[in-house]
Design a protein around this motif. Sequence first.
Motif, short mmCIF file in Angstrom:
data_model
loop_
_atom_site.label_atom_id
_atom_site.label_comp_id
_atom_site.label_asym_id
_atom_site.label_seq_id
_atom_site.Cartn_x
_atom_site.Cartn_y
_atom_site.Cartn_z
N HIS A 193 8.60 -5.06 5.87
CA HIS A 193 9.28 -5.39 4.61
C HIS A 193 8.89 -4.39 3.52
N LYS A 194 7.64 -3.94 3.57
CA LYS A 194 7.17 -2.98 2.58
C LYS A 194 7.91 -1.64 2.77
N TYR A 242 15.46 -2.81 12.73
CA TYR A 242 14.99 -1.85 11.73
C TYR A 242 15.24 -0.44 12.24
N TYR A 259 5.27 -7.87 10.07
CA TYR A 259 6.43 -8.13 9.21
C TYR A 259 6.20 -7.72 7.75
N PRO A 260 5.03 -8.01 7.15
CA PRO A 260 4.83 -7.51 5.78
C PRO A 260 4.93 -5.98 5.72
N ARG A 314 19.39 -11.37 14.90
CA ARG A 314 18.28 -10.44 15.12
C ARG A 314 18.35 -9.33 14.07
N LYS A 315 17.20 -9.07 13.48
CA LYS A 315 17.13 -8.04 12.43
C LYS A 315 16.57 -6.76 13.05
N TYR A 353 13.60 -4.30 16.90
CA TYR A 353 13.33 -5.54 16.16
C TYR A 353 11.85 -5.87 16.28
N TYR A 405 9.73 -8.25 17.37
CA TYR A 405 9.04 -8.61 18.62
C TYR A 405 8.96 -7.40 19.56
N VAL A 411 18.00 -2.07 7.46
CA VAL A 411 18.15 -3.11 8.48
C VAL A 411 19.60 -3.30 8.91
N GLU A 412 19.74 -3.78 10.13
CA GLU A 412 21.05 -4.17 10.66
C GLU A 412 20.84 -5.56 11.25
N VAL A 413 21.70 -6.52 10.89
CA VAL A 413 21.57 -7.87 11.44
C VAL A 413 22.66 -8.08 12.48
N GLN A 414 22.28 -8.58 13.62
CA GLN A 414 23.23 -8.75 14.72
C GLN A 414 23.02 -10.08 15.43
N GLU A 457 10.75 -1.24 4.11
CA GLU A 457 12.16 -1.45 3.73
C GLU A 457 12.30 -1.34 2.20
N ALA A 458 11.34 -1.94 1.50
CA ALA A 458 11.36 -1.88 0.02
C ALA A 458 11.20 -0.45 -0.47
#
Lengths: 111, 206
Positions: A54-55, A77, A50-51, A74-75, A26, A28, A64-67, A57-58
């Motif tokens: 996200h880039k 990657y 983060y940008p 928490r996201k 994640y 942090y 991503v996995e959200v937990q 990811e795009a």
Amino acid sequence: MKNSQLYKGSLTTIVMKLLEENGRMYGYEITQKVKEITKGELKITEGALYPALHKLEAEGVLEVEVQNVDNRLRKYYKLTEKGTTETVNRLAELEDFIRNMQTLVQPKLDY
Amino acid sequence: MKLSKDEIRFIDTYLLNNDVVYVDIRQEMVDHIATAVEEKMKTNQNEFYPTFKEYMVLNKKEIMKNNKKQWSFSWEVVQQFLLFLFKPSMLVFGMLLFYFFKKVDVNPYFSERFTVNNLFFVLVITLALFQMGYVRWYLKKRFYTVEKAGNILMILYQLQLFFLPIFGKENVTVYTLTLFTFLFTGYGAYFLNEIIKFNRHRLNYI
């Protein structure tokens, strides 16, 4: 990020390399890992990380996995299949770049 | 030292009051701040509020760089949409569309009373209303992942206004018709695909 202009172009490769080694991470955790490896020499700022994530990811390089962790979401990657291949290519590119820089900065002069 | 639910909610409200309107963007920022604050509380043996205040004084500017404003244009989204259009299944669909319009002349179905522009306008309105309804009445919260596609719809609408004849007298070429039908249906498919991806994590967010 320290010496931001020099490191800027390598940020995504650094992130991809870390994800290749650690599986999923994640935001942090990535900043702290970089700080730890470089003994505090290199600090990735939130505004840069983060940008970049996200880039990637795009571009389909990361997924991503959200937990739910400690009362919050928490996201995480992780690299996709495409991302794993891309990491190998980008690392090779970066190694070439470092080699060329070394040659330029410390040329072996033939007399 | 882990933060309580109330302390997490405090960070979330703080960000919301600072214009971080999208839930998914905010959640990632909350986790980042909370993790950093927890570590500092442990190191400095301090309480939540002074640690949070100290952290935000130093890092607010950087953290806020991740706040995507409402309807802000993003090349990432356009890039994602283009990648979607170039998927093999979409390209096959595009070729089938071209073949269809080559075989069937649709121009007689349009007139000055109902131009091809009107048809695409109806399509845009339908897609936009569906998108707005999904956010406002179904999700009831704002998510960047869902709303980001709105920019593409705006671009497509402007493009069709520019390339398609406004009055019914002119025939629309097979190429133009194929291109815009492909783009609009592609957009619909892209948006649905994004919703499906989003729904995998939606329950976590809500």
